[in-house]
Every structure is written in structure tokens, then in C-alpha cells.
Design a protein around this motif. Structure first.
Motif, PDB file in Angstrom:
ATOM      1  N   VAL A  48     -19.094  -8.419 -26.092  1.00 26.52           N
ATOM      2  CA  VAL A  48     -19.836  -8.334 -24.833  1.00 26.52           C
ATOM      3  C   VAL A  48     -20.234  -9.752 -24.446  1.00 26.52           C
ATOM      4  CG1 VAL A  48     -21.777  -7.299 -23.608  1.00 26.52           C
ATOM      5  CG2 VAL A  48     -20.724  -6.067 -25.513  1.00 26.52           C
ATOM      6  N   LEU A  49     -20.099 -10.084 -23.147  1.00 20.31           N
ATOM      7  CA  LEU A  49     -20.344 -11.455 -22.698  1.00 20.31           C
ATOM      8  C   LEU A  49     -21.079 -11.462 -21.371  1.00 20.31           C
ATOM      9  CD1 LEU A  49     -19.689 -14.573 -22.954  1.00 20.31           C
ATOM     10  CD2 LEU A  49     -17.653 -14.079 -21.558  1.00 20.31           C
ATOM     11  N   PHE A  50     -22.176 -12.204 -21.305  1.00 21.75           N
ATOM     12  CA  PHE A  50     -22.835 -12.506 -20.034  1.00 21.75           C
ATOM     13  C   PHE A  50     -22.118 -13.701 -19.402  1.00 21.75           C
ATOM     14  CE2 PHE A  50     -26.378 -10.050 -21.702  1.00 21.75           C
ATOM     15  CZ  PHE A  50     -26.937  -9.483 -20.566  1.00 21.75           C
ATOM     16  N   THR A  51     -21.695 -13.567 -18.139  1.00 20.61           N
ATOM     17  CA  THR A  51     -21.054 -14.694 -17.448  1.00 20.61           C
ATOM     18  C   THR A  51     -21.899 -15.193 -16.285  1.00 20.61           C
ATOM     19  OG1 THR A  51     -19.816 -13.224 -15.975  1.00 20.61           O
ATOM     20  CG2 THR A  51     -18.767 -13.867 -18.064  1.00 20.61           C
ATOM     21  N   GLY A  52     -23.012 -14.574 -16.014  1.00 21.02           N
ATOM     22  CA  GLY A  52     -23.912 -14.990 -14.951  1.00 21.02           C
ATOM     23  C   GLY A  52     -25.219 -14.245 -15.098  1.00 21.02           C
ATOM     24  N   ASN A  53     -26.108 -14.432 -14.165  1.00 24.91           N
ATOM     25  CA  ASN A  53     -27.425 -13.810 -14.264  1.00 24.91           C
ATOM     26  C   ASN A  53     -27.339 -12.290 -14.328  1.00 24.91           C
ATOM     27  OD1 ASN A  53     -28.518 -16.324 -14.178  1.00 24.91           O
ATOM     28  ND2 ASN A  53     -29.073 -16.248 -12.009  1.00 24.91           N
ATOM     29  N   THR A  54     -26.383 -11.695 -13.612  1.00 25.23           N
ATOM     30  CA  THR A  54     -26.305 -10.233 -13.554  1.00 25.23           C
ATOM     31  C   THR A  54     -24.918  -9.712 -13.903  1.00 25.23           C
ATOM     32  OG1 THR A  54     -25.775 -10.281 -11.182  1.00 25.23           O
ATOM     33  CG2 THR A  54     -28.108 -10.109 -11.799  1.00 25.23           C
ATOM     34  N   THR A  55     -24.001 -10.577 -14.292  1.00 26.02           N
ATOM     35  CA  THR A  55     -22.618 -10.160 -14.549  1.00 26.02           C
ATOM     36  C   THR A  55     -22.335 -10.145 -16.046  1.00 26.02           C
ATOM     37  OG1 THR A  55     -21.892 -11.101 -12.448  1.00 26.02           O
ATOM     38  CG2 THR A  55     -20.198 -10.636 -14.085  1.00 26.02           C
ATOM     39  N   LEU A  56     -21.768  -9.021 -16.514  1.00 22.50           N
ATOM     40  CA  LEU A  56     -21.395  -8.862 -17.920  1.00 22.50           C
ATOM     41  C   LEU A  56     -19.964  -8.350 -18.017  1.00 22.50           C
ATOM     42  CD1 LEU A  56     -24.552  -7.555 -17.646  1.00 22.50           C
ATOM     43  CD2 LEU A  56     -24.237  -7.474 -20.114  1.00 22.50           C
ATOM     44  N   PHE A  57     -19.334  -8.687 -19.128  1.00 21.10           N
ATOM     45  CA  PHE A  57     -18.032  -8.131 -19.472  1.00 21.10           C
ATOM     46  C   PHE A  57     -18.130  -7.496 -20.857  1.00 21.10           C
ATOM     47  CE2 PHE A  57     -16.807 -10.943 -16.123  1.00 21.10           C
ATOM     48  CZ  PHE A  57     -15.672 -10.366 -15.566  1.00 21.10           C
ATOM     49  N   ALA A  58     -17.433  -6.385 -21.027  1.00 22.20           N
ATOM     50  CA  ALA A  58     -17.315  -5.727 -22.329  1.00 22.20           C
ATOM     51  C   ALA A  58     -15.841  -5.433 -22.557  1.00 22.20           C
ATOM     52  CB  ALA A  58     -18.125  -4.437 -22.368  1.00 22.20           C
ATOM     53  N   VAL A  59     -15.369  -5.660 -23.777  1.00 20.10           N
ATOM     54  CA  VAL A  59     -13.954  -5.424 -24.061  1.00 20.10           C
ATOM     55  C   VAL A  59     -13.810  -4.513 -25.269  1.00 20.10           C
ATOM     56  CG1 VAL A  59     -13.249  -7.620 -23.058  1.00 20.10           C
ATOM     57  CG2 VAL A  59     -13.699  -7.500 -25.497  1.00 20.10           C
ATOM     58  N   GLY A  60     -12.843  -3.648 -25.160  1.00 20.79           N
ATOM     59  CA  GLY A  60     -12.446  -2.726 -26.213  1.00 20.79           C
ATOM     60  C   GLY A  60     -11.063  -2.273 -25.848  1.00 20.79           C
ATOM     61  N   TRP A  61     -10.903  -0.964 -25.574  1.00 19.02           N
ATOM     62  CA  TRP A  61      -9.641  -0.505 -25.000  1.00 19.02           C
ATOM     63  C   TRP A  61      -9.740  -0.731 -23.491  1.00 19.02           C
ATOM     64  CZ3 TRP A  61      -8.253   3.639 -21.669  1.00 19.02           C
ATOM     65  CH2 TRP A  61      -6.871   3.774 -21.490  1.00 19.02           C
ATOM     66  N   GLY A  62      -9.348  -1.945 -23.078  1.00 12.89           N
ATOM     67  CA  GLY A  62      -9.505  -2.344 -21.696  1.00 12.89           C
ATOM     68  C   GLY A  62     -10.646  -3.330 -21.536  1.00 12.89           C
ATOM     69  N   VAL A  63     -10.842  -3.749 -20.297  1.00 12.17           N
ATOM     70  CA  VAL A  63     -11.882  -4.709 -19.946  1.00 12.17           C
ATOM     71  C   VAL A  63     -12.791  -4.064 -18.909  1.00 12.17           C
ATOM     72  CG1 VAL A  63     -12.365  -7.013 -19.051  1.00 12.17           C
ATOM     73  CG2 VAL A  63     -10.261  -6.590 -20.340  1.00 12.17           C
ATOM     74  N   PHE A  64     -14.100  -4.171 -19.102  1.00  8.58           N
ATOM     75  CA  PHE A  64     -15.074  -3.536 -18.218  1.00  8.58           C
ATOM     76  C   PHE A  64     -16.050  -4.597 -17.711  1.00  8.58           C
ATOM     77  CE2 PHE A  64     -13.673  -0.673 -21.549  1.00  8.58           C
ATOM     78  CZ  PHE A  64     -13.143   0.379 -20.812  1.00  8.58           C
ATOM     79  N   ARG A  65     -16.403  -4.473 -16.431  1.00  5.79           N
ATOM     80  CA  ARG A  65     -17.252  -5.468 -15.801  1.00  5.79           C
ATOM     81  C   ARG A  65     -18.439  -4.798 -15.127  1.00  5.79           C
ATOM     82  NH1 ARG A  65     -13.939  -7.136 -12.291  1.00  5.79           N
ATOM     83  NH2 ARG A  65     -14.840  -6.416 -10.332  1.00  5.79           N
ATOM     84  N   SER A  66     -19.603  -5.430 -15.268  1.00  5.03           N
ATOM     85  CA  SER A  66     -20.803  -4.982 -14.566  1.00  5.03           C
ATOM     86  C   SER A  66     -21.355  -6.153 -13.779  1.00  5.03           C
ATOM     87  CB  SER A  66     -21.865  -4.477 -15.549  1.00  5.03           C
ATOM     88  OG  SER A  66     -23.075  -4.198 -14.859  1.00  5.03           O
ATOM     89  N   THR A  67     -21.706  -5.913 -12.536  1.00  6.21           N
ATOM     90  CA  THR A  67     -22.286  -6.967 -11.697  1.00  6.21           C
ATOM     91  C   THR A  67     -23.742  -6.677 -11.351  1.00  6.21           C
ATOM     92  OG1 THR A  67     -21.417  -5.882  -9.709  1.00  6.21           O
ATOM     93  CG2 THR A  67     -20.057  -7.608 -10.711  1.00  6.21           C
ATOM     94  N   ASP A  68     -24.306  -5.650 -11.985  1.00  2.00           N
ATOM     95  CA  ASP A  68     -25.708  -5.304 -11.702  1.00  2.00           C
ATOM     96  C   ASP A  68     -26.530  -5.231 -12.984  1.00  2.00           C
ATOM     97  OD1 ASP A  68     -24.700  -2.999 -12.785  1.00  2.00           O
ATOM     98  OD2 ASP A  68     -25.026  -1.753 -11.022  1.00  2.00           O
ATOM     99  N   ASN A  69     -26.295  -6.240 -13.847  1.00  5.25           N
ATOM    100  CA  ASN A  69     -27.092  -6.368 -15.068  1.00  5.25           C
ATOM    101  C   ASN A  69     -26.829  -5.268 -16.080  1.00  5.25           C
ATOM    102  OD1 ASN A  69     -28.579  -8.503 -15.911  1.00  5.25           O
ATOM    103  ND2 ASN A  69     -30.517  -7.848 -15.037  1.00  5.25           N
ATOM    104  N   GLY A  70     -25.642  -4.657 -16.023  1.00  7.43           N
ATOM    105  CA  GLY A  70     -25.269  -3.659 -17.022  1.00  7.43           C
ATOM    106  C   GLY A  70     -25.572  -2.229 -16.643  1.00  7.43           C
ATOM    107  N   THR A  71     -26.063  -2.005 -15.408  1.00  3.34           N
ATOM    108  CA  THR A  71     -26.393  -0.633 -15.001  1.00  3.34           C
ATOM    109  C   THR A  71     -25.136   0.181 -14.765  1.00  3.34           C
ATOM    110  OG1 THR A  71     -28.455  -1.395 -14.014  1.00  3.34           O
ATOM    111  CG2 THR A  71     -27.658   0.779 -13.342  1.00  3.34           C
TER     112      THR A  71
END
Length: 720
Positions: free
Chosen positions: A302-325
Motif C-alpha cells: 500500500v502506498l500514499f502518493t499524495g495527501n488523499t491518493t493511495l494505491f494498493a496492489v495484489g491481484w491487480g492495482v487499486f487506486r483511491s483519491t479520497d483518502n481510502g474511502t
């Protein structure tokens, strides 16, 4: 007796074009995600090299066209020159110089002559490289921790009581190096490692992560723990977290109280394969699940790339732009992956024809002919799939295993599972062994037989315990049969109920008395390791022995075997699977190393039988399966071939109706083909005989037969 025959529309196979369409396999799993100084993202994939994105994860491309030249990338890090360094499972340590990959492997070679599998890597402020290895193959049965001196890697394990290294992290304040192992956390003073495990509730440490404050977080198989900077005792942070393994943790760089963790077990661990995300906004005191729509294997990074943007990787790549909501998939440019070479594939009955793909990252399922895939791992506690079968009752079976490490015979710790709900959930069955389950066959009476190995034992043992089990209740319970063939690689049964099993024996064992006794029948010139037994509808037997690079046949029920002499017969690793159509023609896959990857042999079988390559089939191919409409599916790494025409038709079903007078029972058929139904009473009130899903035959009011009458019907389209 009167016979009435109904032919609604039967499909008739006169000839066929041997052409195939390619179905992309599921996307690969990703092990790590990192960001460089310019904000570009980099993905470490399970099978496809390294991917990069320059637009915040909207689009991905292979770095250097995936020229890294190895499969599994375990971890990524940047050196002090902002160059990307990769820790790999098969290729040691690789460095990307902006245009090409180069190896940094002097000093990390196994006794098999290949690079040591590197699980983790870190680089300190002075530019020193640290690499951690984990025992995983028979070529490398103990882990190690290395430091790079600029020209060679040197082992630095003094003080480590466990050398299976999962993670290395460096304190941003004190620059102290820490190692997370299968035996806890250790710190390094430049010459000796010291354990720091007070308060650490679980010693299998999957990931170490430092906050900018110097606080250290340990993701373990028993929760998340925090070591405040400058202290020596861990604090548990598990309120609201599940009992699953914690795989990774990310700390919001602008809000240290905001943490996000990913869960799920590693490929060499026991535990759930299903990955989930949890977040805490109070420094880990309390947790709540987020990203509930994500369907993934273990969340490895799991990686924070900005104040509210996160990435999670497993089977595929998932992105959140609202602080993980909320989370969305980020996959443009990511292609279908190359998984393991066990080659497991199963197809359920018409009209569904769901495809199941067994890999070394679990089971994947497609409900739309391979257009999209989803993990189907709920209940599975191992990753590497060694068997995947669908029986005539619609039950699915999956066997999984893992590497046992030093002091064992190698790969094992197997579990056999059954699914009654189309792969939605898996439940372990009652079977005695804990080794590998490699093949399953169904007898004409519906009993199942499963070839397997032996329980945990010392490496010197070669034949211990039974190698074949039988189930009389559709796979819920199993009984070992009295046959000792070592590790049972394969099994088969003929129409008469004779059972066959082989493996590390010097031939094939056969039972003609329902499994009460078995006799060994030798194969000429064979030392051991029979990998394939298949029996045609006519009773012919083909046997493949991969280690011996041979293919043999028997036309006398396995009493004697002969060699084929065709020059087309594949060498190298030889035949990988054999499957027969309803005429007795054999289809054979190979590894494709300089030879046809798929060919046919037509009976009657003789030493000089002609081997016919199927044009256009190149590459490496493994297991094959028919669907109940006669289409052939062939497993290859990263894709599935499906025949464009039906190549065979199953023999049909005969069922005895026992309904009361003036009543018609609803009859369910899992295998859709020409069906024969024998009536035992008069049927004249009308009713429906259902053949799977929505397909059915209606008996109109006034229809009447005498007891013992027979009618036949087949349904057009076979579910398509």
C-alpha cells in the motif's frame, strides 16, 4: 415393450477444423509499488516484469518491454542515484539504468547455479545495498542476508537466529538497519544482529515500515505492531483488525495518525488468500474496513502518493483519491499474466461453462468465456494449485500446496478442497494425507479416485503410505487404497471400473477388483516418474513419462506397454497432457521445445502410429479439458486455447425414472448430451425433464408409455 424416440435436434460431428481461439488468462498479481522523485509509479509483478506509469496510475507500460528477463519481482527500491533496483525470485538483483536491466549477482548463486531468490532489498543513505533471501526451493533450503560491497554480495548473518528474511527497513533518523524474519525482528549494529521481539505477538514478520518519526511498524501473521523510535518494546495495534495476516502498511506522510493496512497470506504461508484493506485515523488504536468492493488476492503493498491518493496492489492495482474511502481498479495497459506451469483448468457444465484457472496465486474464475476474471479463493489456505477438477455432479475440487522448507522432502503441506457452489467457497474434505494431490478421475459408478503423495517425512524416504484414495460420496470422504507407488503423479479409470495409478514407481499399478489389490506392470526402459495416464473410451491407454521423454501405449488394459517410434514424438520434457475424444483419438500437449506443442494420434495404436501436429499451435501447453459440448480447452501460461468447433461428443446418460403412476419427476443432468431415459411407469399427465439450467424437455398431456419403454432426446446448442 414399446420404444418411442424423440430427436429434438441432435448435433452431429462429421468432421472439424482443428483451429483454436486464444482466451487471455487472468491479470497477474503485483508484489510492490513504489514512487520515484518525479512522481512516476513502478509496479513489481508476479510474472510480467516491471510496469511503470507516468500519469498517476491511469495507464501502465512494461519497463523496457519487460526485458528484465525474470518472472516474479518481489520488491523495488531506488538507489541514491534514483535508479530502480529490483529484488527477484528467479534472477537475483537487477538494476535499471534508464534503458536496460543489468544483474548484480556476484556472490548470490545457489548450489544449482542460479541466482538466490531475493525476497527484499533496501539501500541506506551511504549507498549500501542490503538484500534478504528466503528459503523456497530445493536449490536454496535456507535464507540469508547480504550486504553489497560494490563488487560482490557478502553474507552478514552473525546473530540472526532465523535467516528467512521477509523485509529490510532502515530507520530514517538513526540509519539503523532492521530485518523482519520468520523468527521476529532484528537490528544491526554493523557487525551483529540483535533480536528486538519484546511485545511482538507474532514472530512471522511480513513487512517492516518506518514512519518519518522513526517509529517502526511490523506487519505480522498475527497483527500489526509498533515500535516507537528509541524503544525496545512493541505495542499491539489490532483493535478492529481481522485475525488474517497483515501483509503491508502505509503511513500518510501528511497525517501520521492515518494508517492503511493490507491483509492476506503469502504464497509460502498458511492462511487466507483473500486480501482486504483496513484504515485507522487514530494512529492504529482502532480500525475499520475500506475498499469492500475490492476482489483481490493478498494486498502486498500500500502506498500514499499524495495527501488523499493511495494505491494498493495484489491481484491487480487499486487506486483511491479520497483518502481510502472508495477504490477503483487501475489496469489500463496491464496484460494477462503468466502464472504457474502446473496447468490447471476446469470448465463447469452447460449452460454456464464457467472457466476455472488454477495458478500459483490461487484459483481464478471467468463467467464470460475469459473476457473478465475474478479470484475464487474463499476458504483456500494455500496458494499453489496442483489439481483442479469438475466431476459429473457439478462439484469442483481444488488441491493446493506450498514449500515446506529445510528438513522436508520439498513441496507439500497439501490440502484438498471441494466447492458445491461454483467456486464461491471451498471446504476441506476428509482425506488423510498432507502432501500433494495431483490428479483425480471418476469411475463409471460415480466414485472418485485421487492420486497423492505421502505425509511429511525425512528426505531419504521414497515410498511411504498409499498413493491413491477413493471416495464413494462425491468427494466428501476418502479412503486410502493399498497401493504404494511413491508420490502418485497420475491416476485413471476405465469403463469397467479398473483403477490405475503411477508416479515414482517403475511402472503402472492396476486394480481390477475395485481397489482391493493392485499389481505393478512395468514400462520398458522406464526408471520412474510416470506423469500421465489416460484411457480412451475404447480402453486404449497412453502413458507419458516426462523425465524419460517418452510416450507409451497399451492395447491390453495395461498389461503390456509399447513405445511409439515416430520421429515427431517430442523430446525434452515430452508430453504434458493427453486427452481422448469420443472416437478414441488422442490429443497430446507438449512443452513445445523444438517440437509440436499439440498433436493428435488416431487409433488403432501401433509402434509406427502417425503423429499429426496441429498447425499454428506454438509455445508451451499443459492440461486440457473438454466441456460438455465437446469443445477442447488447452491451458498455456497466460492464456487458454479453445477449439472453434466441437471436437467430441460425450456418450450420453441413461437414467431410470422411478416416479409414481401419473407423475413425472424433474430429472437434473449435469452433463448435457444425448440422454436416454427409461420409464418404469406410465407417464401421461405431462411434465418436464430438466437438463441443466433452463434447458428442458416437455412431455405433453396424453403422452403414455408402458413400463420399460425408452425415449431419447438431445437439446440443440448445448447451452450456447
Amino acid at each position: 415393450m414399446k420404444t418411442i424416440t424423440f430427436f429434438f435436434v441432435c448435433f452431429s460431428i462429421v468432421g472439424f477444423a482443428q483451429t483454436f481461439t486464444s482466451i487471455k488468462g487472468p491479470l497477474t498479481t503485483y508484489h510492490d509499488i513504489v514512487k520515484d522523485n518525479n512522481g512516476n509509479l513502478f509496479l513489481a509483478s508476479h510474472t510480467k516484469g516491471v510496469f511503470t506509469s507516468t500519469d498517476g496510475g491511469q495507464n501502465w507500460t512494461g519497463l523496457g518491454g519487460n526485458s528484465i528477463g525474470v518472472g516474479q519481482i518481489n520488491a523495488l527500491v531506488f538507489n541514491n542515484s534514483n535508479q530502480l533496483v529490483a529484488a527477484t525470485e528467479q534472477g537475483g538483483v537487477k538494476l535499471w539504468n534508464g534503458s536496460t536491466w543489468s544483474a548484480i549477482n556476484t556472490g548470490i548463486t545457489t548450489n544449482c547455479g542460479v541466482p538466490i531468490p531475493i525476497r527484499t532489498i533496501a539501500i541506506d543513505a551511504a549507498g549500501n545495498y542490503y538484500a534478504g533471501a528466503h528459503s523456497y526451493t530445493s536449490c536454496f533450503t535456507a535464507g540469508n542476508l547480504y550486504k553489497y560491497n560494490g563488487s560482490t554480495w557478502i553474507s552478514i548473518t552473525n546473530g540472526l537466529t532465523n535467516t528467512d528474511i521477509n523485509s529490510i527497513a532502515i530507520n530514517p533518523i538513526s540509519t539503523t538497519v532492521f530485518a523482519g524474519t520468520d523468527g521476529g525482528v532484528f537490528s544491526y549494529n554493523g557487525s551483529t544482529w540483535s533480536a528486538i521481539n519484546t511485545g511482538l505477538g507474532n514472530l512471522i514478520v511480513n513487512k517492516l515500515t518506518f514512519a518519518s518519526t522513526g517509529d517502526l511498524f511490523a506487519s505480522t501473521n498475527g497483527g500489526l505492531f509498533k515500535l516507537p523510535n528509541g524503544t525496545t518494546s512493541w505495542l499491539a495495534l489490532n483493535t478492529g483488525l481481522p485475525a488474517d495476516a497483515i501483509r503491508s502498511v502505509a503511513i500518510n506522510p501528511t497525517d501520521p495518525a492515518h494508517l492503511v493496512v493490507g491483509t492476506g497470506s503469502n504464497f509460502d504461508q498458511v492462511g487466507t488468500l483473500v486480501g482486504k484493506l483496513y484504515q485507522s485515523t487514530d494512529g492504529g488504536a482502532n480500525w475499520s474496513q475500506v475498499g469492500t468492493s475490492i476482489n483481490s488476492t493478498s494486498i502486498r503493498s500500500v502506498l500514499f502518493t499524495g495527501n488523499t491518493t493511495l494505491f494498493a496492489v495484489g491481484w491487480g492495482v487499486f487506486r483511491s483519491t479520497d483518502n481510502g474511502t472508495t477504490w477503483i481498479s487501475s489496469k489500463t495497459g496491464l496484460s494477462g499474466g503468466v502464472f504457474n506451469t502446473n496447468g490447471n483448468i476446469a470448465v463447469t457444465a452447460s449452460p454456464d461453462h464457467h472457466i476455472f484457472y488454477g495458478t500459483d496465486e490461487g484459483v481464478f474464475k471467468s463467467m464470460d468465456g475469459g473476457t473478465t476474471w475474478q479470484p475464487a479463493n474463499v476458504g483456500l489456505t494455500r496458494h499453489n494449485v496442483s489439481l483442479l477438477k469438475c466431476d459429473s455432479q457439478g462439484n469442483l475440487f481444488c488441491a493446493v500446496w506450498r514449500y515446506l522448507g529445510t528438513g522436508s522432502v520439498g513441496f507439500g503441506d497439501g490440502v484438498l478442497y471441494k466447492s458445491k457452489d461454483d467456486g464461491a467457497t471451498w471446504t476441506p474434505v476428509n482425506i488423510a494425507k498432507d502432501w500433494r494431490y495431483l490428479e483425480m478421475a471418476e469411475l463409471s459408478n460415480g466414485d472418485l479416485i485421487c492420486s497423492h503423495g505421502f505425509g511429511s517425512q525425512v528426505p531419504s524416504a521414497t515410498i511411504v503410505g498409499s498413493s491413491l484414495a477413493i471416495s464413494h460420496d462425491h468427494g466428501d470422504n476418502w479412503i486410502d487404497l493399498n497401493v504404494l507407488s511413491g508420490l502418485g503423479y497420475c491416476t485413471a479409470a476405465n469403463a469397467a471400473g479398473n483403477m490405475f495409478v503411477a508416479g515414482e514407481s517403475n511402472g503402472v499399478y492396476r486394480s481390477t477388483d475395485a481397489g482391493n489389490t493392485f499389481s505393478l506392470y512395468a514400462l520398458p526402459g522406464l526408471n520412474s516418474n510416470v506423469g500421465i495416464i489416460e484411457i480412451s473410451p475404447m480402453g486404449d491407454i497412453l502413458v507419458g513419462a516426462g523425465g524419460q521423454r517418452t510416450l507409451r501405449f497399451s492395447t491390453d488394459n495395461g498389461t503390456t506397454y509399447s513405445n511409439f517410434t515416430s520421429a515427431v514424438l517430442p523430446d525434452y520434457k515430452g508430453v504434458t497432457d493427453i486427452i481422448f475424444d469420443n472416437t478414441g483419438k488422442a490429443y497430446c500437449t507438449t512443452t513445445g521445445q523444438g517440437t509440436p506443442a499439440l498433436f493428435t494420434v488416431t487409433p488403432p495404436f501401433t509402434a509406427s502410429s502417425t503423429f499429426v501436429p496441429i498447425a499454428g499451435i506454438v509455445g508451451t501447453y499443459f492440461k486440457m479439458v473438454w466441456d460438455d459440448c465437446g469443445y477442447l480447452y488447452v491451458y498455456s501460461p497466460g492464456a487458454i486455447l479453445k477449439s472453434t468447433t466441437a471436437l467430441t461428443v460425450s456418450a450420453g446418460i441413461t437414467t431410470q425414472l422411478s416416479s409414481p403412476l401419473n407423475d413425472v419427476s424433474v430429472q437434473e443432468y449435469r452433463i448435457l448430451s444425448a440422454a436416454t431415459i427409461t420409464a418404469t411407469n406410465k407417464l401421461f399427465n405431462g411434465g418436464i425433464a430438466s437438463y441443466t439450467g433452463t434447458k428442458s424437455i416437455s412431455l405433453t398431456t396424453g403422452f403414455e408409455t408402458m413400463a420399460g419403454s425408452v425415449f431419447k432426446a438431445a437439446i440443440e446448442g448445448c447451452g450456447y
